[in-house]
Design a protein around this motif. Structure first.
Motif, PDB file in Angstrom:
ATOM      1  N   LEU A  27      26.847  82.919  40.165  1.00  9.81           N
ATOM      2  CA  LEU A  27      25.404  82.814  39.954  1.00  9.81           C
ATOM      3  C   LEU A  27      25.025  83.950  39.019  1.00  9.81           C
ATOM      4  O   LEU A  27      25.191  85.122  39.346  1.00  9.81           O
ATOM      5  CB  LEU A  27      24.638  82.919  41.270  1.00  9.81           C
ATOM      6  CG  LEU A  27      23.100  82.906  41.162  1.00  9.81           C
ATOM      7  CD1 LEU A  27      22.620  81.608  40.520  1.00  9.81           C
ATOM      8  CD2 LEU A  27      22.460  83.097  42.543  1.00  9.81           C
ATOM      9  N   LEU A  28      24.507  83.604  37.839  1.00  9.76           N
ATOM     10  CA  LEU A  28      24.284  84.570  36.768  1.00  9.76           C
ATOM     11  C   LEU A  28      22.844  84.515  36.293  1.00  9.76           C
ATOM     12  O   LEU A  28      22.371  83.478  35.827  1.00  9.76           O
ATOM     13  CB  LEU A  28      25.228  84.258  35.597  1.00  9.76           C
ATOM     14  CG  LEU A  28      25.037  85.036  34.298  1.00  9.76           C
ATOM     15  CD1 LEU A  28      25.344  86.507  34.496  1.00  9.76           C
ATOM     16  CD2 LEU A  28      25.917  84.442  33.201  1.00  9.76           C
ATOM     17  N   SER A  29      22.141  85.635  36.424  1.00  7.94           N
ATOM     18  CA  SER A  29      20.790  85.757  35.890  1.00  7.94           C
ATOM     19  C   SER A  29      20.841  86.578  34.616  1.00  7.94           C
ATOM     20  O   SER A  29      21.486  87.618  34.568  1.00  7.94           O
ATOM     21  CB  SER A  29      19.870  86.436  36.912  1.00  7.94           C
ATOM     22  OG  SER A  29      18.629  86.776  36.337  1.00  7.94           O
ATOM     23  N   SER A  30      20.164  86.102  33.564  1.00  6.08           N
ATOM     24  CA  SER A  30      20.177  86.836  32.302  1.00  6.08           C
ATOM     25  C   SER A  30      18.999  86.409  31.443  1.00  6.08           C
ATOM     26  O   SER A  30      18.542  85.269  31.513  1.00  6.08           O
ATOM     27  CB  SER A  30      21.478  86.590  31.546  1.00  6.08           C
ATOM     28  OG  SER A  30      21.471  87.242  30.290  1.00  6.08           O
ATOM     29  N   GLU A  35      33.990  88.363  50.227  1.00  4.01           N
ATOM     30  CA  GLU A  35      33.542  86.986  50.008  1.00  4.01           C
ATOM     31  C   GLU A  35      32.672  86.855  48.767  1.00  4.01           C
ATOM     32  O   GLU A  35      32.767  85.867  48.042  1.00  4.01           O
ATOM     33  CB  GLU A  35      32.749  86.482  51.227  1.00  4.01           C
ATOM     34  CG  GLU A  35      33.568  86.373  52.497  1.00  4.01           C
ATOM     35  CD  GLU A  35      34.585  85.249  52.458  1.00  4.01           C
ATOM     36  OE1 GLU A  35      34.416  84.330  51.628  1.00  4.01           O
ATOM     37  OE2 GLU A  35      35.540  85.284  53.245  1.00  4.01           O
ATOM     38  N   ILE A  36      31.784  87.832  48.539  1.00  3.81           N
ATOM     39  CA  ILE A  36      30.862  87.757  47.409  1.00  3.81           C
ATOM     40  C   ILE A  36      30.742  89.121  46.749  1.00  3.81           C
ATOM     41  O   ILE A  36      30.472  90.130  47.414  1.00  3.81           O
ATOM     42  CB  ILE A  36      29.468  87.229  47.840  1.00  3.81           C
ATOM     43  CG1 ILE A  36      28.484  87.241  46.655  1.00  3.81           C
ATOM     44  CG2 ILE A  36      28.919  88.001  49.030  1.00  3.81           C
ATOM     45  CD1 ILE A  36      27.169  86.530  46.937  1.00  3.81           C
ATOM     46  N   GLY A  37      30.966  89.149  45.439  1.00  3.34           N
ATOM     47  CA  GLY A  37      30.767  90.359  44.662  1.00  3.34           C
ATOM     48  C   GLY A  37      29.372  90.344  44.071  1.00  3.34           C
ATOM     49  O   GLY A  37      28.966  89.364  43.451  1.00  3.34           O
ATOM     50  N   LEU A  57      30.614  85.330  42.888  1.00  2.00           N
ATOM     51  CA  LEU A  57      29.998  86.434  42.160  1.00  2.00           C
ATOM     52  C   LEU A  57      28.511  86.146  41.978  1.00  2.00           C
ATOM     53  O   LEU A  57      28.130  85.025  41.635  1.00  2.00           O
ATOM     54  CB  LEU A  57      30.627  86.614  40.780  1.00  2.00           C
ATOM     55  CG  LEU A  57      31.978  87.321  40.675  1.00  2.00           C
ATOM     56  CD1 LEU A  57      32.422  87.345  39.206  1.00  2.00           C
ATOM     57  CD2 LEU A  57      31.903  88.727  41.234  1.00  2.00           C
ATOM     58  N   MET A  58      27.676  87.172  42.177  1.00  2.00           N
ATOM     59  CA  MET A  58      26.244  87.059  41.915  1.00  2.00           C
ATOM     60  C   MET A  58      25.829  88.263  41.086  1.00  2.00           C
ATOM     61  O   MET A  58      25.873  89.400  41.552  1.00  2.00           O
ATOM     62  CB  MET A  58      25.450  86.991  43.220  1.00  2.00           C
ATOM     63  CG  MET A  58      23.960  86.758  42.985  1.00  2.00           C
ATOM     64  SD  MET A  58      23.053  86.316  44.493  1.00  2.00           S
ATOM     65  CE  MET A  58      23.213  87.848  45.411  1.00  2.00           C
ATOM     66  N   LEU A  59      25.444  88.025  39.840  1.00  2.00           N
ATOM     67  CA  LEU A  59      25.196  89.091  38.882  1.00  2.00           C
ATOM     68  C   LEU A  59      23.801  88.945  38.294  1.00  2.00           C
ATOM     69  O   LEU A  59      23.431  87.879  37.791  1.00  2.00           O
ATOM     70  CB  LEU A  59      26.231  89.043  37.755  1.00  2.00           C
ATOM     71  CG  LEU A  59      27.706  88.954  38.175  1.00  2.00           C
ATOM     72  CD1 LEU A  59      28.587  88.801  36.942  1.00  2.00           C
ATOM     73  CD2 LEU A  59      28.113  90.181  38.976  1.00  2.00           C
ATOM     74  N   ASP A  60      23.027  90.037  38.340  1.00  2.00           N
ATOM     75  CA  ASP A  60      21.672  90.049  37.804  1.00  2.00           C
ATOM     76  C   ASP A  60      21.666  90.867  36.516  1.00  2.00           C
ATOM     77  O   ASP A  60      21.847  92.088  36.544  1.00  2.00           O
ATOM     78  CB  ASP A  60      20.708  90.648  38.837  1.00  2.00           C
ATOM     79  CG  ASP A  60      19.244  90.442  38.466  1.00  2.00           C
ATOM     80  OD1 ASP A  60      18.979  89.765  37.457  1.00  2.00           O
ATOM     81  OD2 ASP A  60      18.378  90.958  39.197  1.00  2.00           O
TER      82      ASP A  60
END
Length: 310
Positions: A182-185, A74-76, A150-153
């Motif tokens: 959701l992308l944190s950068s 469901e979520i990567g 997708l949730m990427l930090d």
């Protein structure tokens, strides 16, 4: 879809995140921005169940992460590209992820190709990988379950310009096919290039949430002077509210004529004076976060211990 509802995380008397609410819709890339220690990583860890919230809740596709029958489908998630077994090869690490998620073994080769880890690189041990290669492997692991979210930090850390361009296209394509990102950068220009929506956090609280166009269409005046100190003093004397901008300038809540008169009255030599409409993400970020209390986020080790106890 990701939904955060009134998420709060306290460690004794210390509040790391307070009453954080936002939503990430399918078909969009949401840029999650904030200074170091603002609460980004703690919030993302609460969403994926690694850190239990003190109050509030978060859901993925309408369900709490811990209640998803097979979360990786469901979520990567990529929160730390360095948190991989250094003794395994890239292929072994990805094959293990595929086995855990119950996906076809052919996905391993497909994902290695997608992230440009050729057979020679895939046979190397992860401990010998550069940070950029570990980021690519982490993205492959996040995608191998064919998730909808997708949730990427900080996924661009360690990537060269070509790699950053590649990642931008990959995330844009994922969202355009109906996925949620959701992308944190810290790379504000990359966020500005790929994001549809922006969520800005400072001092553990959300200070802005909206579409990129809405938030970047700021009014006011962008001004820079030979002496930043003298400029700030002149604006304060004139009673003109301002926030720091990039390059040592200021974003002023007044028209250009008023700013020019204030500078002239104080004898301040200006080098730039213009309307700040569409000034850019860097100016917006500084205006929203400068001066905010930014508590230091707890270490991952602390969070893991608490999550284990819980």
């Amino acid at each position: 879809m990701i939904t955060a509802q009134h998420l709060t995380k306290r460690y004794g008397d210390h509040t790391a995140v307070e009453d954080v609410s936002f939503a990430c819709a399918p078909g969009t890339v949401t840029g999650f921005l904030g200074p170091n220690g603002a609460g980004k990583s703690t919030t993302m860890r609460m969403i994926c169940g690694l850190t239990p919230p003190t109050t509030g809740r978060a859901t993925v596709a309408g369900v709490a992460y811990g209640r998803l029958p097979n979360p990786g489908r469901e979520i990567g998630v990529l929160l730390d590209a360095s948190a991989q077994h250094a003794g395994r090869t890239g292929r072994e690490a990805l094959a293990l992820t595929a086995a855990v998620l119950g996906v076809e073994r052919s996905r391993v080769d497909a994902m290695l190709k997608l992230v440009d880890l050729d057979p020679k690189k895939a046979r190397r041990r992860v401990g010998d990988y550069s940070l950029g290669m570990r980021q690519r492997l982490g993205i492959a692991q996040a995608l191998i379950g064919d998730p909808r979210v997708l949730m990427l930090d900080e996924p661009a850390n360690g990537l060269d310009p070509e790699g950053i361009f590649w990642m931008r296209g990959l995330l844009r394509d994922f969202a355009d096919r109906g996925g949620t990102v959701l992308l944190s950068s810290h790379l504000l220009r990359e966020i500005e290039a790929v994001a549809d929506r922006l969520v800005v956090i400072a001092g553990g609280r959300i200070v802005a949430d909206g579409s990129k166009e809405e938030l970047l269409a700021r009014t006011g005046t962008l001004v820079r002077a030979e002496s930043t100190t003298a400029l700030r003093r002149a604006l304060a004397v004139a009673g003109l509210p301002s926030q720091p901008a990039s390059g040592g300038g200021a974003l002023v809540d007044a028209d250009a004529a008023a700013v020019g008169r204030a500078a002239a009255a104080a004898g301040v030599a200006l080098v730039e004076l213009r309307t700040a409409d569409g000034a850019g993400l860097e100016e917006l970020f500084l205006a929203l976060t400068t001066g905010s209390a930014t508590p230091t986020e707890p270490t991952d080790q602390h969070d893991r211990r608490e999550a284990t106890v819980a």
